[in-house]
Design an enzyme around this catalytic site. Structure first.
Site, mmCIF file in Angstrom:
data_model
loop_
_atom_site.group_PDB
_atom_site.id
_atom_site.type_symbol
_atom_site.label_atom_id
_atom_site.label_comp_id
_atom_site.label_asym_id
_atom_site.label_seq_id
_atom_site.Cartn_x
_atom_site.Cartn_y
_atom_site.Cartn_z
ATOM 1 N N LYS A 1 -44.069 -99.696 105.549
ATOM 2 C CA LYS A 1 -45.138 -100.286 106.364
ATOM 3 C C LYS A 1 -44.890 -101.754 106.715
ATOM 4 O O LYS A 1 -45.340 -102.218 107.750
ATOM 5 C CB LYS A 1 -46.475 -100.162 105.633
ATOM 6 C CG LYS A 1 -47.008 -98.745 105.586
ATOM 7 C CD LYS A 1 -48.368 -98.713 104.918
ATOM 8 C CE LYS A 1 -48.851 -97.293 104.742
ATOM 9 N NZ LYS A 1 -50.145 -97.242 104.052
ATOM 10 N N SER B 1 -50.362 -85.865 106.724
ATOM 11 C CA SER B 1 -50.354 -86.127 108.167
ATOM 12 C C SER B 1 -49.813 -84.961 108.992
ATOM 13 O O SER B 1 -50.358 -84.673 110.066
ATOM 14 C CB SER B 1 -49.574 -87.407 108.461
ATOM 15 O OG SER B 1 -50.271 -88.509 107.928
ATOM 16 N N ASN C 1 -48.737 -99.021 110.441
ATOM 17 C CA ASN C 1 -48.607 -97.622 110.010
ATOM 18 C C ASN C 1 -48.335 -96.683 111.168
ATOM 19 O O ASN C 1 -48.337 -95.474 110.977
ATOM 20 C CB ASN C 1 -49.846 -97.163 109.227
ATOM 21 C CG ASN C 1 -51.008 -96.813 110.124
ATOM 22 O OD1 ASN C 1 -51.230 -97.452 111.146
ATOM 23 N ND2 ASN C 1 -51.763 -95.794 109.750
ATOM 24 N N GLY D 1 -58.404 -105.695 95.216
ATOM 25 C CA GLY D 1 -57.038 -105.412 95.632
ATOM 26 C C GLY D 1 -56.620 -106.371 96.725
ATOM 27 O O GLY D 1 -57.470 -106.943 97.434
ATOM 28 N N ALA D 2 -55.315 -106.556 96.861
ATOM 29 C CA ALA D 2 -54.799 -107.466 97.896
ATOM 30 C C ALA D 2 -53.464 -106.975 98.426
ATOM 31 O O ALA D 2 -52.672 -107.752 98.940
ATOM 32 C CB ALA D 2 -54.670 -108.877 97.333
ATOM 33 N N GLY D 3 -53.216 -105.670 98.312
ATOM 34 C CA GLY D 3 -51.990 -105.091 98.866
ATOM 35 C C GLY D 3 -52.176 -104.805 100.356
ATOM 36 O O GLY D 3 -53.129 -105.275 100.996
ATOM 37 N N SER E 1 -47.303 -86.028 102.120
ATOM 38 C CA SER E 1 -48.172 -86.511 103.199
ATOM 39 C C SER E 1 -48.982 -85.372 103.814
ATOM 40 O O SER E 1 -48.452 -84.298 104.106
ATOM 41 C CB SER E 1 -47.325 -87.183 104.279
ATOM 42 O OG SER E 1 -48.142 -87.476 105.393
ATOM 43 N N THR F 1 -45.249 -94.565 106.213
ATOM 44 C CA THR F 1 -45.906 -94.677 104.922
ATOM 45 C C THR F 1 -44.938 -95.354 103.968
ATOM 46 O O THR F 1 -43.865 -95.810 104.387
ATOM 47 C CB THR F 1 -46.422 -93.287 104.450
ATOM 48 O OG1 THR F 1 -47.189 -93.469 103.263
ATOM 49 C CG2 THR F 1 -45.292 -92.297 104.186
HETATM 50 P P1 NAP Z 1 -50.105 -101.904 96.947
HETATM 51 O O1 NAP Z 1 -49.700 -102.779 98.083
HETATM 52 O O2 NAP Z 1 -49.083 -101.435 95.978
HETATM 53 O O3 NAP Z 1 -51.294 -102.641 96.153
HETATM 54 C C1 NAP Z 1 -51.740 -102.150 94.911
HETATM 55 C C2 NAP Z 1 -52.966 -102.933 94.480
HETATM 56 O O4 NAP Z 1 -53.425 -102.393 93.234
HETATM 57 C C3 NAP Z 1 -52.700 -104.413 94.268
HETATM 58 O O5 NAP Z 1 -53.822 -105.160 94.661
HETATM 59 C C4 NAP Z 1 -52.497 -104.461 92.749
HETATM 60 O O6 NAP Z 1 -52.759 -105.722 92.166
HETATM 61 C C5 NAP Z 1 -53.533 -103.482 92.302
HETATM 62 N N1 NAP Z 1 -53.280 -103.039 90.927
HETATM 63 C C6 NAP Z 1 -52.200 -102.358 90.461
HETATM 64 N N2 NAP Z 1 -52.309 -102.170 89.130
HETATM 65 C C7 NAP Z 1 -53.484 -102.754 88.751
HETATM 66 C C8 NAP Z 1 -54.166 -102.900 87.507
HETATM 67 N N3 NAP Z 1 -53.657 -102.384 86.365
HETATM 68 N N4 NAP Z 1 -55.360 -103.541 87.503
HETATM 69 C C9 NAP Z 1 -55.881 -104.046 88.626
HETATM 70 N N5 NAP Z 1 -55.284 -103.953 89.836
HETATM 71 C C10 NAP Z 1 -54.101 -103.314 89.887
HETATM 72 O O7 NAP Z 1 -50.786 -100.560 97.502
HETATM 73 P P2 NAP Z 1 -51.590 -100.316 98.875
HETATM 74 O O8 NAP Z 1 -50.679 -99.720 99.872
HETATM 75 O O9 NAP Z 1 -52.352 -101.543 99.221
HETATM 76 O O10 NAP Z 1 -52.590 -99.134 98.415
HETATM 77 C C11 NAP Z 1 -53.683 -99.398 97.555
HETATM 78 C C12 NAP Z 1 -54.503 -98.122 97.376
HETATM 79 O O11 NAP Z 1 -55.015 -97.677 98.637
HETATM 80 C C13 NAP Z 1 -53.691 -96.946 96.819
HETATM 81 O O12 NAP Z 1 -54.501 -96.254 95.916
HETATM 82 C C14 NAP Z 1 -53.418 -96.089 98.052
HETATM 83 O O13 NAP Z 1 -53.271 -94.727 97.737
HETATM 84 C C15 NAP Z 1 -54.710 -96.322 98.838
HETATM 85 N N6 NAP Z 1 -54.540 -96.093 100.297
HETATM 86 C C16 NAP Z 1 -55.345 -95.170 100.904
HETATM 87 C C17 NAP Z 1 -55.236 -94.950 102.255
HETATM 88 C C18 NAP Z 1 -56.123 -93.931 102.923
HETATM 89 O O14 NAP Z 1 -55.872 -93.555 104.074
HETATM 90 N N7 NAP Z 1 -57.160 -93.471 102.269
HETATM 91 C C19 NAP Z 1 -54.305 -95.676 103.025
HETATM 92 C C20 NAP Z 1 -53.511 -96.636 102.366
HETATM 93 C C21 NAP Z 1 -53.630 -96.832 100.993
HETATM 94 P P3 NAP Z 1 -51.542 -106.760 91.884
HETATM 95 O O15 NAP Z 1 -51.329 -107.486 93.176
HETATM 96 O O16 NAP Z 1 -52.071 -107.616 90.792
HETATM 97 O O17 NAP Z 1 -50.358 -105.948 91.477
#
Ligand code: NAP
Length: 280
Positions: free
Chosen positions: A71, A22, A92, A134-136, A20, A67
């Site tokens: 979360k 942070s 967060n 994306g939908a995480g 991190s 993190t």
């Molecule tokens: P998460 O909840 O694990 O979600 C992961 C996402 O990626 C889901 O939508 C997943 O789709 C998709 N994915 C995984 N493998 C894939 C593939 N082969 N093809 C297409 N889609 C795929 O993660 P999260 O916490 O939302 O984070 C998502 C991204 O944001 C990460 O890269 C993270 O590092 C970044 N992030 C950045 C910040 C920042 O401050 N800049 C903060 C938070 C997160 P499925 O639902 O189909 O698995």
């Protein structure tokens, strides 16, 4: 004048946590503002999160960031959560109130929208269709933040469609679901595109997306900041689109957290940005 009886403390709970940035961020601001205290990485395993959160108040912590993987799982242990946490289902930041109770916040929504405003002054969320991949948890925060800023249409596409549908149901208007198979065409009239998947991170394949239909004036953003430029952003920049990586989101989500803990809204100085960039 520093209160010599009160050493300010905050930290980030995660597992793993040593990656991190942070601590570097918040310790820079503590020093910059002459505040006596420290922000620490706190390696808390999933089965220890409740006890760790309950220890914040008695130890004198102002609060903490959360993190992966905390979360969502930390939400039930809060005494109060912000309306945004209720909508997103993830948080967060924890703020310890004066009476020791715990408040849950999500500042990633603010962080993302603010990063676009800073990179593209004059940008308006209601300028036209927005496309989110994306939908995480991160996508949920982005969509909620854009909706709060007045976005009129947000198309959400996710490899697993059911997760996009759950997002749209939970967050409501203006989020709508578009099937993953339509992803190349969904860009045709976009004004802002967001990669909120993990595709393009170090060690992961690039986002599988053709940009042929993307308007040249669209802003293209990626939540990923390591690498600084994902293949998706590089392809967009080569076409002439304006690009924004995830570093601004990381830096900006930290500002309201610092303010909530220490009553100072800090700025992102060029020196701070350079310090963090040097670690990527
Ligand atoms: P998460 O909840 O694990 O979600 C992961 C996402 O990626 C889901 O939508 C997943 O789709 C998709 N994915 C995984 N493998 C894939 C593939 N082969 N093809 C297409 N889609 C795929 O993660 P999260 O916490 O939302 O984070 C998502 C991204 O944001 C990460 O890269 C993270 O590092 C970044 N992030 C950045 C910040 C920042 O401050 N800049 C903060 C938070 C997160 P499925 O639902 O189909 O698995």
């Amino acid at each position: 004048m520093a209160d010599l009886d009160h050493f300010l403390m905050a930290g980030v709970m995660g597992y793993p946590v040593m990656h991190s940035r942070s601590p570097m961020l918040h310790n820079y601001w503590l020093d910059q503002h002459g505040l006596v205290g420290r922000y620490m990485p706190l390696a808390v395993a999933p089965d220890g999160i409740e006890r760790a959160l309950r220890a914040l108040a008695p130890l004198g912590f102002a609060g903490c960031n959360l993190t992966m993987p905390h979360k969502e799982t930390a939400v039930p242990f809060m005494d109060r959560i912000s309306p945004l946490v209720r909508r997103i289902g993830a948080m967060n930041c924890v703020v310890v109130a004066e009476d020791g109770s715990l408040e849950g916040h999500n500042f990633e929504a603010f962080g993302y929208a603010e990063s676009i405003v800073q990179a593209v002054p004059g940008w308006q969320a209601d300028a036209g269709p927005i496309v989110v991949f994306g939908a995480g948890g991160a996508a949920r925060a982005v969509v909620a933040g854009l909706a709060e800023r007045g976005a009129k249409e947000i198309r959400v596409l996710n490899r697993t469609r059911a997760r996009a549908e759950a997002l749209a149901t939970d967050l409501g208007h203006p989020a709508t679901v578009v099937d993953w198979t339509e992803r190349h065409d969904a860009l045709s009239d976009a004004t802002l595109v967001v990669n909120a998947t993990n595709q393009g991170m170090h060690g992961a394949p690039p986002l599988d997306l053709k940009l042929d239909r993307l308007p040249p004036e669209a802003i293209v953003s990626d939540l990923i900041y390591a690498p600084k430029e994902t293949p998706f952003l590089a392809a967009a920049r080569t076409r002439g689109n304006r690009t924004v990586n995830g570093l601004g989101m990381l830096l900006n989500q930290a500002r309201p957290a610092f303010e909530a803990w220490f009553s100072v809204m800090p700025d992102i100085t060029p020196e701070l940005r350079a310090k963090i960039e040097a670690t990527i």
